[in-house]
Design a protein around this motif. Structure first.
Motif, PDB file in Angstrom:
ATOM      1  N   THR A  83       0.635  12.052  -2.743  1.00  0.00           N
ATOM      2  CA  THR A  83      -0.749  11.582  -2.836  1.00  0.00           C
ATOM      3  C   THR A  83      -0.771  10.234  -2.124  1.00  0.00           C
ATOM      4  O   THR A  83       0.285   9.604  -1.931  1.00  0.00           O
ATOM      5  N   LEU A  84      -1.940   9.783  -1.743  1.00  0.00           N
ATOM      6  CA  LEU A  84      -2.004   8.468  -1.110  1.00  0.00           C
ATOM      7  C   LEU A  84      -1.509   7.384  -2.062  1.00  0.00           C
ATOM      8  O   LEU A  84      -0.874   6.418  -1.637  1.00  0.00           O
ATOM      9  N   GLY A  85      -1.777   7.555  -3.353  1.00  0.00           N
ATOM     10  CA  GLY A  85      -1.290   6.588  -4.338  1.00  0.00           C
ATOM     11  C   GLY A  85       0.231   6.539  -4.403  1.00  0.00           C
ATOM     12  O   GLY A  85       0.824   5.467  -4.450  1.00  0.00           O
ATOM     13  N   LYS A  86       0.882   7.709  -4.396  1.00  0.00           N
ATOM     14  CA  LYS A  86       2.350   7.755  -4.422  1.00  0.00           C
ATOM     15  C   LYS A  86       2.928   7.143  -3.149  1.00  0.00           C
ATOM     16  O   LYS A  86       3.928   6.427  -3.186  1.00  0.00           O
ATOM     17  N   ILE A  87       2.290   7.427  -2.031  1.00  0.00           N
ATOM     18  CA  ILE A  87       2.760   6.895  -0.751  1.00  0.00           C
ATOM     19  C   ILE A  87       2.602   5.371  -0.742  1.00  0.00           C
ATOM     20  O   ILE A  87       3.511   4.645  -0.332  1.00  0.00           O
ATOM     21  N   ALA A  88       1.456   4.885  -1.206  1.00  0.00           N
ATOM     22  CA  ALA A  88       1.228   3.434  -1.270  1.00  0.00           C
ATOM     23  C   ALA A  88       2.254   2.765  -2.185  1.00  0.00           C
ATOM     24  O   ALA A  88       2.770   1.692  -1.878  1.00  0.00           O
ATOM     25  N   LYS A  89       2.560   3.392  -3.306  1.00  0.00           N
ATOM     26  CA  LYS A  89       3.553   2.850  -4.246  1.00  0.00           C
ATOM     27  C   LYS A  89       4.919   2.734  -3.562  1.00  0.00           C
ATOM     28  O   LYS A  89       5.621   1.725  -3.713  1.00  0.00           O
ATOM     29  N   LYS A  90       5.293   3.755  -2.776  1.00  0.00           N
ATOM     30  CA  LYS A  90       6.585   3.742  -2.088  1.00  0.00           C
ATOM     31  C   LYS A  90       6.680   2.591  -1.088  1.00  0.00           C
ATOM     32  O   LYS A  90       7.684   1.891  -1.035  1.00  0.00           O
ATOM     33  N   TYR A  91       5.645   2.402  -0.290  1.00  0.00           N
ATOM     34  CA  TYR A  91       5.726   1.432   0.800  1.00  0.00           C
ATOM     35  C   TYR A  91       5.267   0.022   0.412  1.00  0.00           C
ATOM     36  O   TYR A  91       5.753  -0.951   0.983  1.00  0.00           O
ATOM     37  N   TYR A  92       4.339  -0.071  -0.530  1.00  0.00           N
ATOM     38  CA  TYR A  92       3.784  -1.378  -0.880  1.00  0.00           C
ATOM     39  C   TYR A  92       4.114  -1.829  -2.300  1.00  0.00           C
ATOM     40  O   TYR A  92       3.843  -2.962  -2.661  1.00  0.00           O
ATOM     41  N   GLY A  93       4.607  -0.903  -3.112  1.00  0.00           N
ATOM     42  CA  GLY A  93       4.905  -1.245  -4.494  1.00  0.00           C
ATOM     43  C   GLY A  93       3.699  -1.151  -5.414  1.00  0.00           C
ATOM     44  O   GLY A  93       3.805  -1.383  -6.601  1.00  0.00           O
ATOM     45  N   LYS A  94       2.531  -0.796  -4.852  1.00  0.00           N
ATOM     46  CA  LYS A  94       1.296  -0.699  -5.642  1.00  0.00           C
ATOM     47  C   LYS A  94       0.509   0.532  -5.202  1.00  0.00           C
ATOM     48  O   LYS A  94       0.090   0.630  -4.049  1.00  0.00           O
ATOM     49  N   ALA A  95       0.274   1.450  -6.146  1.00  0.00           N
ATOM     50  CA  ALA A  95      -0.487   2.660  -5.831  1.00  0.00           C
ATOM     51  C   ALA A  95      -1.907   2.327  -5.393  1.00  0.00           C
ATOM     52  O   ALA A  95      -2.495   3.025  -4.568  1.00  0.00           O
ATOM     53  N   GLY A  96      -2.461   1.238  -5.921  1.00  0.00           N
ATOM     54  CA  GLY A  96      -3.839   0.858  -5.609  1.00  0.00           C
ATOM     55  C   GLY A  96      -4.079   0.484  -4.158  1.00  0.00           C
ATOM     56  O   GLY A  96      -5.232   0.368  -3.727  1.00  0.00           O
ATOM     57  N   GLU A  97      -3.024   0.314  -3.385  1.00  0.00           N
ATOM     58  CA  GLU A  97      -3.187  -0.013  -1.966  1.00  0.00           C
ATOM     59  C   GLU A  97      -3.425   1.235  -1.110  1.00  0.00           C
ATOM     60  O   GLU A  97      -3.446   1.154   0.109  1.00  0.00           O
ATOM     61  N   TYR A  98      -3.628   2.395  -1.767  1.00  0.00           N
ATOM     62  CA  TYR A  98      -3.840   3.648  -1.033  1.00  0.00           C
ATOM     63  C   TYR A  98      -5.008   3.550  -0.058  1.00  0.00           C
ATOM     64  O   TYR A  98      -5.022   4.200   0.982  1.00  0.00           O
ATOM     65  N   HIS A  99      -6.000   2.716  -0.398  1.00  0.00           N
ATOM     66  CA  HIS A  99      -7.189   2.608   0.448  1.00  0.00           C
ATOM     67  C   HIS A  99      -6.845   2.119   1.855  1.00  0.00           C
ATOM     68  O   HIS A  99      -7.486   2.495   2.835  1.00  0.00           O
ATOM     69  N   ALA A 100      -5.816   1.276   1.979  1.00  0.00           N
ATOM     70  CA  ALA A 100      -5.402   0.790   3.301  1.00  0.00           C
ATOM     71  C   ALA A 100      -4.865   1.944   4.146  1.00  0.00           C
ATOM     72  O   ALA A 100      -5.142   2.025   5.353  1.00  0.00           O
ATOM     73  N   ILE A 101      -4.130   2.840   3.505  1.00  0.00           N
ATOM     74  CA  ILE A 101      -3.589   4.004   4.216  1.00  0.00           C
ATOM     75  C   ILE A 101      -4.732   4.945   4.599  1.00  0.00           C
ATOM     76  O   ILE A 101      -4.786   5.448   5.731  1.00  0.00           O
ATOM     77  N   PHE A 102      -5.661   5.165   3.674  1.00  0.00           N
ATOM     78  CA  PHE A 102      -6.799   6.025   3.961  1.00  0.00           C
ATOM     79  C   PHE A 102      -7.606   5.478   5.141  1.00  0.00           C
ATOM     80  O   PHE A 102      -7.932   6.210   6.083  1.00  0.00           O
ATOM     81  N   LYS A 103      -7.873   4.200   5.122  1.00  0.00           N
ATOM     82  CA  LYS A 103      -8.660   3.576   6.189  1.00  0.00           C
ATOM     83  C   LYS A 103      -7.942   3.680   7.541  1.00  0.00           C
ATOM     84  O   LYS A 103      -8.559   3.966   8.565  1.00  0.00           O
ATOM     85  N   ALA A 104      -6.632   3.468   7.549  1.00  0.00           N
ATOM     86  CA  ALA A 104      -5.867   3.517   8.794  1.00  0.00           C
ATOM     87  C   ALA A 104      -5.773   4.923   9.378  1.00  0.00           C
ATOM     88  O   ALA A 104      -5.464   5.090  10.551  1.00  0.00           O
ATOM     89  N   ASN A 105      -6.057   5.921   8.555  1.00  0.00           N
ATOM     90  CA  ASN A 105      -5.948   7.308   8.995  1.00  0.00           C
ATOM     91  C   ASN A 105      -7.289   8.022   8.986  1.00  0.00           C
ATOM     92  O   ASN A 105      -7.354   9.240   8.854  1.00  0.00           O
ATOM     93  N   GLY A 106      -8.354   7.251   9.161  1.00  0.00           N
ATOM     94  CA  GLY A 106      -9.707   7.807   9.156  1.00  0.00           C
ATOM     95  C   GLY A 106      -9.939   8.884  10.197  1.00  0.00           C
ATOM     96  O   GLY A 106     -10.831   9.714  10.048  1.00  0.00           O
ATOM     97  N   ASP A 107      -9.129   8.893  11.238  1.00  0.00           N
ATOM     98  CA  ASP A 107      -9.280   9.918  12.275  1.00  0.00           C
ATOM     99  C   ASP A 107      -8.802  11.291  11.813  1.00  0.00           C
ATOM    100  O   ASP A 107      -9.227  12.310  12.363  1.00  0.00           O
TER     101      ASP A 107
END
Length: 127
Positions: A83-107
């Motif tokens: 999930t974007l939350g799990k991915i954000a947790k892996k790379y940033y240490g915080k699941a709540g940062e998923y929005h940055a990944i979503f925004k970067a992959n808007g295409d």
């Protein structure tokens, strides 16, 4: 124990991450390591491993690790169960940062709750 043997886990990780232009030599009891990691995330993994073995400020290793692609923090291949939350947790240490990944992959993403195995996602640098 030689310094090279002490840091063998670091060298193994470098191989696993496919660090390019790698060079390792031991000079006067200091291990000199250089190479190019694919992304900043991979460089961070290398430094974390160095600190795990040698402590916060190791005196017996000098590492010069460059980054090939500085435009992204990392690229992640989506696996089943991600999930974007799990991915954000892996790379940033915080699941709540998923929005940055979503925004970067808007295409390629229309909904932050819908990702598919096999998609390659850009993991951006956090500002």
């Amino acid at each position: 124990m030689s310094v090279k043997a002490k840091y063998q886990g670091v060298l193994d990780l470098g191989q696993e991450l496919n660090i390019q232009n790698g060079n390792v030599e031991e000079v006067d009891g200091i291990l000199k390591v250089s190479g190019t990691a694919g992304t900043q995330y991979e460089k961070n993994l290398m430094w974390d491993k160095i600190k795990e073995v040698g402590g916060e400020l190791p005196q017996d290793i000098e590492a010069d690790i460059k980054v090939a692609d500085e435009t992204v923090f990392h690229r992640h291949m989506v696996a089943s169960g991600d999930t974007l939350g799990k991915i954000a947790k892996k790379y940033y240490g915080k699941a709540g940062e998923y929005h940055a990944i979503f925004k970067a992959n808007g295409d390629i993403l229309d909904n932050p709750d819908v990702i598919h195995p096999g998609q390659e996602l850009v993991i951006p640098h956090l500002s």
